[in-house]
Scaffold this active site. Sequence first.
Site, PDB file in Angstrom:
ATOM      1  N   LYS A  80     -57.452  -8.145   4.445  1.00 41.53           N
ATOM      2  CA  LYS A  80     -56.180  -7.980   5.172  1.00 41.53           C
ATOM      3  C   LYS A  80     -55.862  -9.185   6.061  1.00 41.53           C
ATOM      4  O   LYS A  80     -56.738  -9.750   6.705  1.00 41.53           O
ATOM      5  CB  LYS A  80     -56.197  -6.700   6.023  1.00 41.53           C
ATOM      6  CG  LYS A  80     -54.856  -6.461   6.726  1.00 41.53           C
ATOM      7  CD  LYS A  80     -54.714  -5.041   7.239  1.00 41.53           C
ATOM      8  CE  LYS A  80     -53.528  -4.861   8.167  1.00 41.53           C
ATOM      9  NZ  LYS A  80     -52.205  -5.216   7.625  1.00 41.53           N
ATOM     10  N   ASN A 130     -44.665   1.312   5.581  1.00 41.73           N
ATOM     11  CA  ASN A 130     -45.770   0.958   6.464  1.00 41.73           C
ATOM     12  C   ASN A 130     -45.321  -0.104   7.446  1.00 41.73           C
ATOM     13  O   ASN A 130     -44.486  -0.950   7.136  1.00 41.73           O
ATOM     14  CB  ASN A 130     -47.011   0.515   5.674  1.00 41.73           C
ATOM     15  CG  ASN A 130     -46.987  -0.948   5.315  1.00 41.73           C
ATOM     16  OD1 ASN A 130     -47.177  -1.815   6.175  1.00 41.73           O
ATOM     17  ND2 ASN A 130     -46.726  -1.243   4.055  1.00 41.73           N
ATOM     18  N   CYS A 198     -43.907 -10.786   5.839  1.00 39.87           N
ATOM     19  CA  CYS A 198     -44.064  -9.431   6.383  1.00 39.87           C
ATOM     20  C   CYS A 198     -42.775  -8.985   7.074  1.00 39.87           C
ATOM     21  O   CYS A 198     -42.333  -9.617   8.041  1.00 39.87           O
ATOM     22  CB  CYS A 198     -45.214  -9.359   7.386  1.00 39.87           C
ATOM     23  SG  CYS A 198     -45.376  -7.701   8.058  1.00 39.87           S
ATOM     24  N   ASN A 262     -43.759  -8.565  -1.237  1.00 31.78           N
ATOM     25  CA  ASN A 262     -44.175  -7.815  -0.064  1.00 31.78           C
ATOM     26  C   ASN A 262     -43.318  -6.542   0.014  1.00 31.78           C
ATOM     27  O   ASN A 262     -42.508  -6.280  -0.874  1.00 31.78           O
ATOM     28  CB  ASN A 262     -44.010  -8.676   1.200  1.00 31.78           C
ATOM     29  CG  ASN A 262     -45.080  -8.360   2.237  1.00 31.78           C
ATOM     30  OD1 ASN A 262     -45.328  -7.190   2.536  1.00 31.78           O
ATOM     31  ND2 ASN A 262     -45.706  -9.386   2.781  1.00 31.78           N
ATOM     32  N   THR A 263     -43.475  -5.771   1.062  1.00 30.72           N
ATOM     33  CA  THR A 263     -42.686  -4.540   1.197  1.00 30.72           C
ATOM     34  C   THR A 263     -41.205  -4.880   1.454  1.00 30.72           C
ATOM     35  O   THR A 263     -40.883  -5.991   1.866  1.00 30.72           O
ATOM     36  CB  THR A 263     -43.219  -3.680   2.359  1.00 30.72           C
ATOM     37  OG1 THR A 263     -43.162  -4.456   3.553  1.00 30.72           O
ATOM     38  CG2 THR A 263     -44.653  -3.248   2.112  1.00 30.72           C
ATOM     39  N   GLY A 321     -45.294  -1.599  -6.332  1.00 31.56           N
ATOM     40  CA  GLY A 321     -44.987  -0.421  -7.144  1.00 31.56           C
ATOM     41  C   GLY A 321     -45.850  -0.249  -8.371  1.00 31.56           C
ATOM     42  O   GLY A 321     -45.452   0.449  -9.305  1.00 31.56           O
TER      43      GLY A 321
HETATM   44  C1  LIG Z   1     -51.133  -0.179   4.453  1.00 31.30           C
HETATM   45  C2  LIG Z   1     -50.518  -1.482   4.046  1.00 31.30           C
HETATM   46  C3  LIG Z   1     -50.736  -2.617   4.810  1.00 31.30           C
HETATM   47  C4  LIG Z   1     -50.203  -3.849   4.406  1.00 31.30           C
HETATM   48  N1  LIG Z   1     -50.490  -4.988   5.130  1.00 31.30           N
HETATM   49  C5  LIG Z   1     -50.163  -6.210   4.615  1.00 31.30           C
HETATM   50  C6  LIG Z   1     -50.644  -7.410   5.205  1.00 31.30           C
HETATM   51  O1  LIG Z   1     -51.366  -7.395   6.210  1.00 31.30           O
HETATM   52  N2  LIG Z   1     -50.288  -8.591   4.638  1.00 31.30           N
HETATM   53  C7  LIG Z   1     -49.507  -8.674   3.506  1.00 31.30           C
HETATM   54  O2  LIG Z   1     -49.248  -9.774   3.001  1.00 31.30           O
HETATM   55  N3  LIG Z   1     -49.025  -7.537   2.940  1.00 31.30           N
HETATM   56  C8  LIG Z   1     -49.361  -6.324   3.442  1.00 31.30           C
HETATM   57  N4  LIG Z   1     -48.929  -5.179   2.805  1.00 31.30           N
HETATM   58  C9  LIG Z   1     -48.043  -5.284   1.634  1.00 31.30           C
HETATM   59  C10 LIG Z   1     -48.790  -5.189   0.315  1.00 31.30           C
HETATM   60  O3  LIG Z   1     -49.690  -6.276   0.138  1.00 31.30           O
HETATM   61  C11 LIG Z   1     -47.817  -5.166  -0.876  1.00 31.30           C
HETATM   62  O4  LIG Z   1     -47.124  -6.390  -0.933  1.00 31.30           O
HETATM   63  C12 LIG Z   1     -46.798  -4.033  -0.793  1.00 31.30           C
HETATM   64  O5  LIG Z   1     -47.367  -2.881  -0.243  1.00 31.30           O
HETATM   65  C13 LIG Z   1     -46.224  -3.698  -2.166  1.00 31.30           C
HETATM   66  O6  LIG Z   1     -47.236  -3.220  -3.022  1.00 31.30           O
HETATM   67  P1  LIG Z   1     -47.423  -1.643  -3.328  1.00 31.30           P
HETATM   68  O7  LIG Z   1     -46.106  -1.127  -3.785  1.00 31.30           O
HETATM   69  O8  LIG Z   1     -48.505  -1.592  -4.372  1.00 31.30           O
HETATM   70  O9  LIG Z   1     -47.863  -1.005  -2.063  1.00 31.30           O
HETATM   71  C14 LIG Z   1     -49.428  -3.930   3.217  1.00 31.30           C
HETATM   72  C15 LIG Z   1     -49.196  -2.766   2.478  1.00 31.30           C
HETATM   73  C16 LIG Z   1     -49.727  -1.545   2.864  1.00 31.30           C
HETATM   74  C17 LIG Z   1     -49.463  -0.336   2.024  1.00 31.30           C
END
Ligand SMILES: Cc1cc2nc3c(=O)[nH]c(=O)nc-3n(C[C@H](O)[C@H](O)[C@H](O)COP(=O)(O)O)c2cc1C
Length: 364
Positions: A80, A130, A198, A262-263, A321
């Site tokens: 992380k 998140n 982020c 990213n999200t 996703g």
């Molecule tokens: C609990 C959580 C914490 C996250 N923290 C970070 C982070 O510290 N740095 C980062 O680049 N992305 C972070 N993300 C984003 C994820 O790396 C990813 O880009 C995003 O969740 C989309 O993927 P998913 O749909 O599989 O969750 C986080 C996601 C989740 C769910």
Amino acid sequence: MKPTYDITKSYDWNYENGPIFTGKIPERKNPHRGAGHSAKKFKLWDFELNSPIGVPAGPLLNSNWIKLYAELGFDIPVYKTVRSVYRECHPNPNCIYIQRRDQLTEDEIGADIVGNFNEPKNSREITITNSFGVPSKSPQEWMADIEKANSYMGEGQVMIVSINGTPGSGTDIVSDYVRVAEMAKEAGAKIIEANYSCPNVSTGEGSIYSDPEMSAKISQAIKKAIGNVPFMIKLGNFKNPAKLEEVAKANAPFVDGIAGINTIKMNVYNEAGEQALPGEGRLGSGLCGNAIHDIAQKFTENLAKIKRDNNFDFIICGVGGIMTADDFAERLEGGADIAMSATAAMWNPLLASEFHEKFGDKFN
Ligand SMILES: Cc1cc2nc3c(=O)[nH]c(=O)nc-3n(C[C@H](O)[C@H](O)[C@H](O)COP(=O)(O)O)c2cc1C
């Protein structure tokens, strides 16, 4: 579906007590090991890996989390995101469920959505928001822990370390990205990923990905500082693929890999119509999981086309996703060299095993 991260508890609680996993580690049916199998492995730069799948930056808070997910068959876990200075986490809750079964469309990005604690029943129902604000332990603490986490990597596995620059940390943002990258290298990072995207920070470092000049300036400085350590950058979604091309072109000379997405930032309310997550600046919060699957798949396909059209040689890390083994396969077929799942891997830690079982012969 019981997640390994307890979303009713604080980040610090999960850091100290997680991951929560009481199941059995599935036996690895690795096609590349044992009698009768070829020694062929998946190659990522100079690393020979068991498979092209992992967990992106976020869910793996420290070496205890990295250890479990490596054992579960996520061969490319990401540590992380860390900073050059200690940073506290946003207050709890940091994750809530979004009751949405269909896909988010480009037009809805940034719109209002409703979150609550109604638990999902299967992978396709898991969409969450998140918001942690990229917390970080002190460099002294995370550097020692990265060394430990590296020691948990099995044969055919490699860990990536995610880093973030911090505005206001006593130096300018470019120098701070360099400083934290150097710390990660010193701690033993085998691959470094700079997070430029982020959506849950209010100090500007989350939108660097959409600025071709600034992102390239930082990438150039980091690459110069870390030398032969493979270097990746993490981008967010672009509504306009031409903008993605601009950013990819500007960064291509300096990066070995591009990860995304990213999200996606949305305005999150509770059922009473109030801001769902407590604290200033937290109405906007990142959406992840099932609802962003289509947008993230498109991102990978667009980036793969940009890579082909321009003869770039960076690797593509598909994120966003990926909820099932088939989703991993679809992302890899869509042009990702490696693919990662965050949300689904938290709620279904056996996802890697399901992928290896179904697609081991094809992709691993
Ligand atoms: C609990 C959580 C914490 C996250 N923290 C970070 C982070 O510290 N740095 C980062 O680049 N992305 C972070 N993300 C984003 C994820 O790396 C990813 O880009 C995003 O969740 C989309 O993927 P998913 O749909 O599989 O969750 C986080 C996601 C989740 C769910």
